[in-house]
Structures are given as C-alpha cells and as structure tokens.
Design a protein around this motif. Structure first.
Motif, PDB file in Angstrom:
ATOM      1  N   GLU A  82       0.656  -1.340  -0.038  1.00  0.00           N
ATOM      2  CA  GLU A  82      -0.039  -0.084  -0.073  1.00  0.00           C
ATOM      3  C   GLU A  82       0.861   1.369  -0.047  1.00  0.00           C
ATOM      4  OE1 GLU A  82      -0.247  -3.034   1.727  1.00  0.00           O
ATOM      5  OE2 GLU A  82      -0.318  -1.751   3.619  1.00  0.00           O
ATOM      6  N   ASN A  83       2.239   1.069   0.722  1.00  0.00           N
ATOM      7  CA  ASN A  83       2.875   2.357   0.718  1.00  0.00           C
ATOM      8  C   ASN A  83       3.270   3.101  -0.220  1.00  0.00           C
ATOM      9  OD1 ASN A  83       2.153   2.061   3.599  1.00  0.00           O
ATOM     10  ND2 ASN A  83       4.183   1.198   4.186  1.00  0.00           N
ATOM     11  N   THR A  84       3.173   2.318  -1.484  1.00  0.00           N
ATOM     12  CA  THR A  84       4.024   2.890  -2.776  1.00  0.00           C
ATOM     13  C   THR A  84       3.090   4.107  -3.026  1.00  0.00           C
ATOM     14  OG1 THR A  84       2.381   1.398  -3.856  1.00  0.00           O
ATOM     15  CG2 THR A  84       4.599   0.548  -3.760  1.00  0.00           C
ATOM     16  N   ALA A  85       1.810   4.337  -2.606  1.00  0.00           N
ATOM     17  CA  ALA A  85       1.251   5.582  -3.062  1.00  0.00           C
ATOM     18  C   ALA A  85       1.967   6.696  -2.463  1.00  0.00           C
ATOM     19  CB  ALA A  85      -0.163   5.236  -2.516  1.00  0.00           C
ATOM     20  N   VAL A  86       2.441   6.748  -1.192  1.00  0.00           N
ATOM     21  CA  VAL A  86       3.121   7.696  -0.574  1.00  0.00           C
ATOM     22  C   VAL A  86       4.267   8.119  -1.624  1.00  0.00           C
ATOM     23  CG1 VAL A  86       4.594   8.588   1.200  1.00  0.00           C
ATOM     24  CG2 VAL A  86       2.447   6.972   1.556  1.00  0.00           C
ATOM     25  N   PHE A  87       4.883   7.293  -2.316  1.00  0.00           N
ATOM     26  CA  PHE A  87       6.168   7.611  -3.055  1.00  0.00           C
ATOM     27  C   PHE A  87       5.298   8.416  -4.295  1.00  0.00           C
ATOM     28  CE2 PHE A  87       8.224   4.695  -0.302  1.00  0.00           C
ATOM     29  CZ  PHE A  87       9.171   5.272  -0.152  1.00  0.00           C
ATOM     30  N   ASP A  88       4.162   7.759  -4.876  1.00  0.00           N
ATOM     31  CA  ASP A  88       3.624   8.247  -5.987  1.00  0.00           C
ATOM     32  C   ASP A  88       3.375   9.684  -5.784  1.00  0.00           C
ATOM     33  OD1 ASP A  88       4.006   5.927  -7.430  1.00  0.00           O
ATOM     34  OD2 ASP A  88       1.874   5.323  -6.862  1.00  0.00           O
ATOM     35  N   GLN A  89       2.767  10.223  -4.615  1.00  0.00           N
ATOM     36  CA  GLN A  89       2.696  11.489  -4.123  1.00  0.00           C
ATOM     37  C   GLN A  89       3.835  12.380  -4.245  1.00  0.00           C
ATOM     38  OE1 GLN A  89       0.481  11.540  -0.321  1.00  0.00           O
ATOM     39  NE2 GLN A  89      -1.103  10.282  -1.465  1.00  0.00           N
ATOM     40  N   LEU A  90       4.935  11.887  -3.870  1.00  0.00           N
ATOM     41  CA  LEU A  90       6.323  12.375  -3.467  1.00  0.00           C
ATOM     42  C   LEU A  90       6.838  12.799  -5.036  1.00  0.00           C
ATOM     43  CD1 LEU A  90       8.452  10.686  -0.640  1.00  0.00           C
ATOM     44  CD2 LEU A  90       7.760  13.200  -1.138  1.00  0.00           C
ATOM     45  N   SER A  91       6.599  11.982  -5.870  1.00  0.00           N
ATOM     46  CA  SER A  91       6.970  12.272  -7.222  1.00  0.00           C
ATOM     47  C   SER A  91       6.517  13.285  -8.081  1.00  0.00           C
ATOM     48  CB  SER A  91       7.107  10.839  -7.915  1.00  0.00           C
ATOM     49  OG  SER A  91       5.698  10.738  -8.566  1.00  0.00           O
ATOM     50  N   THR A  92       5.162  13.479  -7.603  1.00  0.00           N
ATOM     51  CA  THR A  92       4.542  14.666  -8.011  1.00  0.00           C
ATOM     52  C   THR A  92       5.440  15.975  -7.647  1.00  0.00           C
ATOM     53  OG1 THR A  92       3.271  14.895  -6.325  1.00  0.00           O
ATOM     54  CG2 THR A  92       2.478  13.907  -8.189  1.00  0.00           C
ATOM     55  N   VAL A  93       5.966  16.193  -6.204  1.00  0.00           N
ATOM     56  CA  VAL A  93       6.672  17.465  -5.743  1.00  0.00           C
ATOM     57  C   VAL A  93       8.139  17.278  -6.308  1.00  0.00           C
ATOM     58  CG1 VAL A  93       7.365  18.439  -3.651  1.00  0.00           C
ATOM     59  CG2 VAL A  93       5.369  17.135  -3.752  1.00  0.00           C
ATOM     60  N   MET A  94       8.754  16.111  -6.331  1.00  0.00           N
ATOM     61  CA  MET A  94      10.222  15.863  -6.545  1.00  0.00           C
ATOM     62  C   MET A  94      10.537  16.044  -7.980  1.00  0.00           C
ATOM     63  SD  MET A  94      11.896  13.769  -3.281  1.00  0.00           S
ATOM     64  CE  MET A  94      13.392  14.237  -3.727  1.00  0.00           C
ATOM     65  N   ALA A  95       9.833  15.310  -8.937  1.00  0.00           N
ATOM     66  CA  ALA A  95       9.953  15.121 -10.275  1.00  0.00           C
ATOM     67  C   ALA A  95       9.885  16.606 -11.138  1.00  0.00           C
ATOM     68  CB  ALA A  95       9.311  14.123 -10.706  1.00  0.00           C
ATOM     69  N   GLN A  96       9.336  17.664 -10.267  1.00  0.00           N
ATOM     70  CA  GLN A  96       9.153  18.840 -11.266  1.00  0.00           C
ATOM     71  C   GLN A  96      10.652  19.484 -11.678  1.00  0.00           C
ATOM     72  OE1 GLN A  96       6.404  21.545  -9.138  1.00  0.00           O
ATOM     73  NE2 GLN A  96       4.815  19.908  -9.473  1.00  0.00           N
TER      74      GLN A  96
END
Ligand SMILES: Cc1ncc(C[n+]2csc(CCOP(=O)(O)OP(=O)(O)O)c2C)c(N)n1
Lengths: 96, 558
Positions: A82-96
């Motif tokens: 389930e925790n993979t979702a947290v990384f998906d959210q982070l990637s929206t911030v970090m991958a900018q």
C-alpha cells in the motif's frame, strides 16, 4: 513514476544511529539491487527510525528481507504494498 | 561505585569474559588499551603483523569454538587486520576485534592514521560498533561477545577512539558477560515431515558443512547416518565432523572430490543438507547439482535456506538440537541396495587419494604424517594445492581438528592460525601444511611462534611456484605460465633457522620416516622442508563453472 515494473515498499524499523543507513544500503549495493526511493523518519522520540525502501518486486526480495533481519540494528522488516502510493505523491513534488 | 578509565574497563570486561590470551600490535591510537593490558592477567601475544594477529585469534576461536580477541591500532593497523576479519566472516568464526581510533574530535578530519574503520568493516563483519562514549563500553563489550557467539558465529569489530580509552567512567555494577543466545526451536511438524521424507527415501545422503562443526553435531550426524544407512559427504569446512575412514563416509564433494563421490550425489534421491551454504566449489554448476534429489536443509541462519537452491523443506535451528529430536523419528533401515550401489561406484571409480601413507607423492606424505602423529593433532593449512591435497588425503578423525581458510581462501592463513591453535591447546600438536607461496605471505610470524615457543610444525611443500595458479594456467590457459613461477629459490631452512626454528629437510633424505619422527619428537616450532615437483597436480577436478559430473581425471587409477 513509470509503472511498468511492479514495485513494493519495505517498511524497516531500525535503531536510530549514524551507521544504520550504511548497514541497510550496503546489503542492496553488494547485490546490485537498486533501491528506487528512500524515506526515513525518527519515531518514538528518536530511539528508533522507520525506513521505507521503494524496490522492484524481484525474486531476490525474500533473500534481501532475510539478510536485513540478520542486521543487529534492524528490529523489524515488513512488506507493505500500500505504501507505494506515498512515493507516487512525492514524485509529483520531487520530479518537477 | 567503580571508577576507572575506559581502557581499564575494556580490559577488565575481557577478563570477566574469560579471555586469557589476546593477539595484537600496539600503536598510538590503542596505547591506552595496551597500558591497561600490561597490568592484566591476560597473556598478550605480540604478532609481527596485524593480519597475523587476526589469524592467531582465528586459530584460537576455531579450536575452542569460543570468541577470541585481537587488537590493532588505527589506520594501517586496521587495514592490515581486515583480511583476517573478512576471512572470519566467510567461515563464520567468532572473533572480537578491538581497534584504536583517532580521538573523537579529530574523526572525519583526515587525521594522522585515520581511516573509516566503521565504514570499511560493515560488509566484512557480523556486526560492528563505533563507541561514542565511555559509558557505552559497559554494554558494547558484552554485546560484542554475545553477537559473535550467537546463532551463526562471526566476527565483531569494536572501534574505540583514543579519548574514550582515557576518559574516566563511574559505575555501580559490572554487566554480565555476553553469552550466546539460545537457538530457535524447530517446529514439530517440520521434524515429522523430515523424518517421513528420510524414511521414504531410497537413496538418501547426508551433506555435512561447517555448520555441523560449529554446532558440535558430529556425533548426532554419525548416529543418524548409521541408523538410516545414509552415506555422508562433507564440504571443505565440514571435514573432521565425522571420521574420514568411516564406512559410510564418501569424502569431500565438489570441485576436488573423488569422482565416485560426485557420482553418488548425482544418484541420490534425498539430501539432508546440514550447515552447508551451497557454495559453488561444492555444488559445481548449481542448476545441474543433484537434479533428482529433494533437499532438507537444516541451518541456524535463515538467510541460507533457499538462498541458492530452494529446499523441499527448510528447518531453522541448531543442528545438534534438530538432530536430537529427529533421530527417534527416523526408522532403522539397512538400505542394502543403495549401499551396494555406492560400493559399486567406489569399485568402478577407485579413490584417487592414497589409502596408505608414503613418500613418493605429496598426497602420500600428508597421509603418512597422519599415520605418525597423535589422533588429536590439529591440522592447519594455507591455500593452494597443498590445501586440497590435505583435504583429500589426511585421515581426519575429530571435529575442530581441521583449520583452513575455506570461504575467503586466504594465503597466509596457515602459520598464524596454527600459532593461535597451539596457544589455545598447548598440550596438543599442531601441524600446518603450507606452500612456499603462502608461507611467504605471513612469514614474519615465524618470529611470533619462536617467541611463544608454540608447538607448531610447518610441513612446507615447496614447489617454488604458485602451484594452484600454475595448474590453472596449464589446464585453462594453454600452459601460459605467467607470473606463477618464482625466479629465485628461497632457502627456507636458513630463514627458519634465522627465526630460531628447528628444521628438518626431507630433500635427499635417505630415511624420511626417521626424519619425520625426529621432527615430531621435540617440542616447539619446527619446519619440515619437502621439495615437491611442480607437475604434481590436484586431481580429479571439476573445471570452474562446470557441472560436478564433468571431471578431469578420476575415471581410472593406476
Ligand atoms: C592472499 C591471496 N592471494 C592470491 C591468491 C590466489 N592463489 C590461490 S592459490 C595460489 C598459489 C598458492 O601457492 P602456494 O602457497 O605455494 O601453494 P601450492 O599451490 O603451490 O601448494 C594463489 C596465488 C589467494 N588465494 N590468496
């Protein structure tokens, strides 16, 4: 983040001191097993830390978990898809 | 209230652990420890090189099964000792290595003799500590011993900055010495399952590794083998767990096995793998290793089970405890057909190793030494052809009689490990079979042996080359002998005498037996020099990467 390879998260509880990260990461690097992403936070007032490692689902994962459980500073290792979702959210911030 | 310095605390904690001998080399960053050690009951063995100190500790630990301690100073002292620590990791030897470090405030500044000891030792220790306060020593030292001895044993490194060694500490109570944790208990259902698999098997076989020696489970293994008529094969590290000449022993398997041994492995339908780690030197090409066999794998280390080959049944536990519980559930069975098949294999592919000693080949000489010396003699080797010849030919009889660098294969292991063995068991004879290449890797320890009057006999099989490399070049590089033949012949007799050793030269000897008897008659260090032809090979052999059935030689034996 590309979704092609199935990924999972290892939720690792460790003693919080300066050498722990090297111990954990060393297990991966010597097996040429890539860690895609890392999150680490102190919990319980800083005595222990929780490390989340985003990794590819790989045949070697069970071996990695067993190796990690042998480390003296590792208290617990769980697989938490389930925790993979947290990384998906982070990637929206970090991958900018 | 107790009051002392960190260094005094460390030494007293070691005394309370029961440590009687420590090997090491002093230097700036561990001098406070040495000062405290000078006032201790512990006997310090001054090695001539830190790698020697590390292997001396290994020799003590391998003979006793208990953690042994070595010391080194920061920087070059540390880098020198790391090889011996890595070696202990790969062979699961309990060693506690205590290193001095530059003072804490200087750490990270590239101070004189500073290296990142903690970082460098992570992958080659079971665990490591960087001590950050003098009070921590009260928990770290006992912990180091507990970790080294628990479960699968291994080396633990404790790095202590100099300021912590000289700092004062006050405490009300001594901590308990660190002891091994109890092993996990196997599940009844798994034991039942294992017993029925053994009972149902027609061609079962026991595969014995270093874990059996570590657990002291040789007698239970033997009992199981005899009750269920299971032939026994050993890895390099498992040698000595059961007597080599036992009727059910089929010797070492793998790269330098007898052909009939590897053939028996091919034929078996069940392997009880005890304390083995499916090393490539034992399994050969692993995809083709015993394809028809089910595997029951017993090990104290969970990560070994299913690591290389998925086991039909994995049992986590201490091998002696597991076997104790398994034995009553296993039915007696004579398995005549299977044992007759093994005898037929032995007949068709006769043993390459000599059944009797002699003087016309290195293998026969090694066997002869085994016939001449006491049963409880400790046998140590270096790394190379002489190591494989000893593994193949020596008549091992006891657990912990055999000390060799298996996992790391470190040339230079033999002499210092033999010194350590003799310090741990002064009443026993220690023989080190070495090669001229290996002996030169830690030759300075000849001085340590003489100083300690260690009862060590080095039998030097001198072919004036890096023999095993030479053989590989011959077989796999079209005999292009590059950098494996020495251009000068060193006079080892003179060298040994210069270090104060007795010497015996078998070159041109008219009565080698009498000369050997002479070497073994006295106490103290003695070098036996044995010239060996370069062309003497280790055979049979599985080429690296090939399946175990693909062997060079071993079909017939003249
Ligand atoms: C420290 C180290 N360096 C290199 C090697 C590679 N190596 C394996 S066997 C060998 C030759 C050993 O020669 P010697 O000790 O004379 O024994 P022999 O094979 O001649 O019996 C070498 C160089 C090794 N095992 N260890």
């Amino acid at each position: 983040m590309p979704k092609s390879i199935p990924r999972t998260v290892l939720d690792v509880t460790v003693a919080n001191h300066p050498g722990v990260m090297s111990h954990v990461c060393g297990l991966f690097s010597r097996r040429a097993f890539n860690v895609e992403a890392i999150l680490c936070l102190p919990v319980n007032g800083g005595e222990v830390s929780r490390i989340w490692l985003l990794v590819n689902e790989d045949d070697r994962l069970e071996q990695m978990i067993r190796q990690m459980r042998k480390l003296q500073d590792v208290h617990d290792v769980r697989v938490c898809n389930e925790n993979t979702a947290v990384f998906d959210q982070l990637s929206t911030v970090m991958a900018q | 209230m107790f009051r002392m310095t960190g260094a005094q605390l460390v030494i007293q904690l070691l005394e309370r652990q029961g440590i009687q001998v420590i090997s090491g080399v002093p230097g700036g960053a561990n001098l406070p420890l040495y000062d405290a050690l000078s006032r201790s009951t512990i006997h310090h063995v001054l090695a001539r090189h830190e790698q020697g100190a590390g292997f001396i500790a290994q020799g003590m630990a391998r003979v006793t099964g208990k953690p042994a301690v070595c010391l080194a100073t920061s920087g070059p002292g540390v880098t020198n000792i790391l090889t011996a620590i890595a070696d202990a990791k790969l062979d699961s030897v309990p060693v506690v290595c205590i290193t001095g470090q530059v003072p804490s405030p200087l750490m990270g500044t590239d101070a004189f003799q500073e290296v990142d000891t903690y970082g460098m030792s992570i992958p080659i220790t079971k665990h490591n500590f960087l001590v950050r306060s003098v009070e921590e020593l009260l928990t770290v030292i006992p912990e180091a011993f507990r970790i080294a001895a628990s479960g699968r044993p291994g080396p633990v490194l404790v790095d202590i900055p100099r300021d912590i060694q000289v700092a004062e500490v006050h405490f009300a109570e001594w901590p308990q010495p660190g002891e091994a944790d109890p092993a996990p208990r196997a599940y009844d259902a798994d034991l039942e399952n294992a017993a029925s698999m053994i009972n149902a098997a027609r061609r079962p076989l026991l595969w014995i590794g270093g874990g059996v020696v570590a657990a002291g489970a040789g007698s239970q293994i033997l009992e199981l083998a005899e009750k269920a008529s299971m032939p026994m094969t050993m890895t390099l590290m498992g040698l000595g767990a059961v007597p080599r000449d036992h009727a059910l022993s089929i010797g070492m398997l793998g790269m330098h096995a007898e052909r009939y041994t590897n053939m028996a492995m091919e034929a078996c339908d069940l392997i009880l793998a005890a304390g083995v780690r499916f090393d490539d030197r034992a399994t050969g090409k692993v995809q083709e290793f015993c394809p028809n066999a089910k595997i029951i794998h017993i090990d104290i280390d969970h990560s070994e089970i299913d690591k290389i080959r998925t086991a039909s049944l994995g049992i986590l536990g201490s091998i002696n405890e597991v076997l104790e519980e398994l034995l009553p559930r296993v039915q007696e069975n004579t398995r005549t057909e299977w044992l007759e098949y093994i005898s037929a294999l032995r007949g068709a592919f006769p043993q390459h190793a000599p059944a009797e000693g002699g003087h016309d080949s290195p293998q026969r000489l090694i066997r002869r030494v085994g016939e001449l010396v006491e049963d409880d003699t400790i046998i140590c080797t270096d790394v190379g052809k002489h190591q494989m010849w000893t593994a193949q030919s020596y008549p091992f009889r006891h657990e912990r009689q055999w000390l060799t660098s298996g996992g790391l294969g470190t040339m230079g292991f033999g002499l210092p490990a033999a010194i350590g063995a003799s310090l741990a068991a002064p009443e026993r004879r220690v023989i080190c079979f070495s090669g001229d290449g290996s002996l030169q890797m830690n030759i300075q320890e000849l001085a340590t042996a003489a100083e300690q009057r260690a009862n060590v006999t080095v039998v030097l099989l001198n072919n004036n080359c890096l023999g095993l490399v030479h053989q590989q070049q011959e077989l796999f590089f079209k005999a292009n002998y590059f950098s494996s033949e020495y251009q000068i012949a060193v006079d080892f007799i003179k060298i040994a005498e210069g270090f104060g050793w007795r010497t015996v030269d078998l070159a041109g000897s008219s009565d080698p037996d009498a000369d050997l008897a002479n070497a073994f008659a006295g106490r103290g260090p003695c070098l036996v020099h044995v010239p060996v032809d370069r062309e003497e090979k280790v055979l049979p052999m599985v080429p690296p990467g090939a399946a175990n059935r693909v062997m060079i030689e071993g079909e017939k034996h003249a």
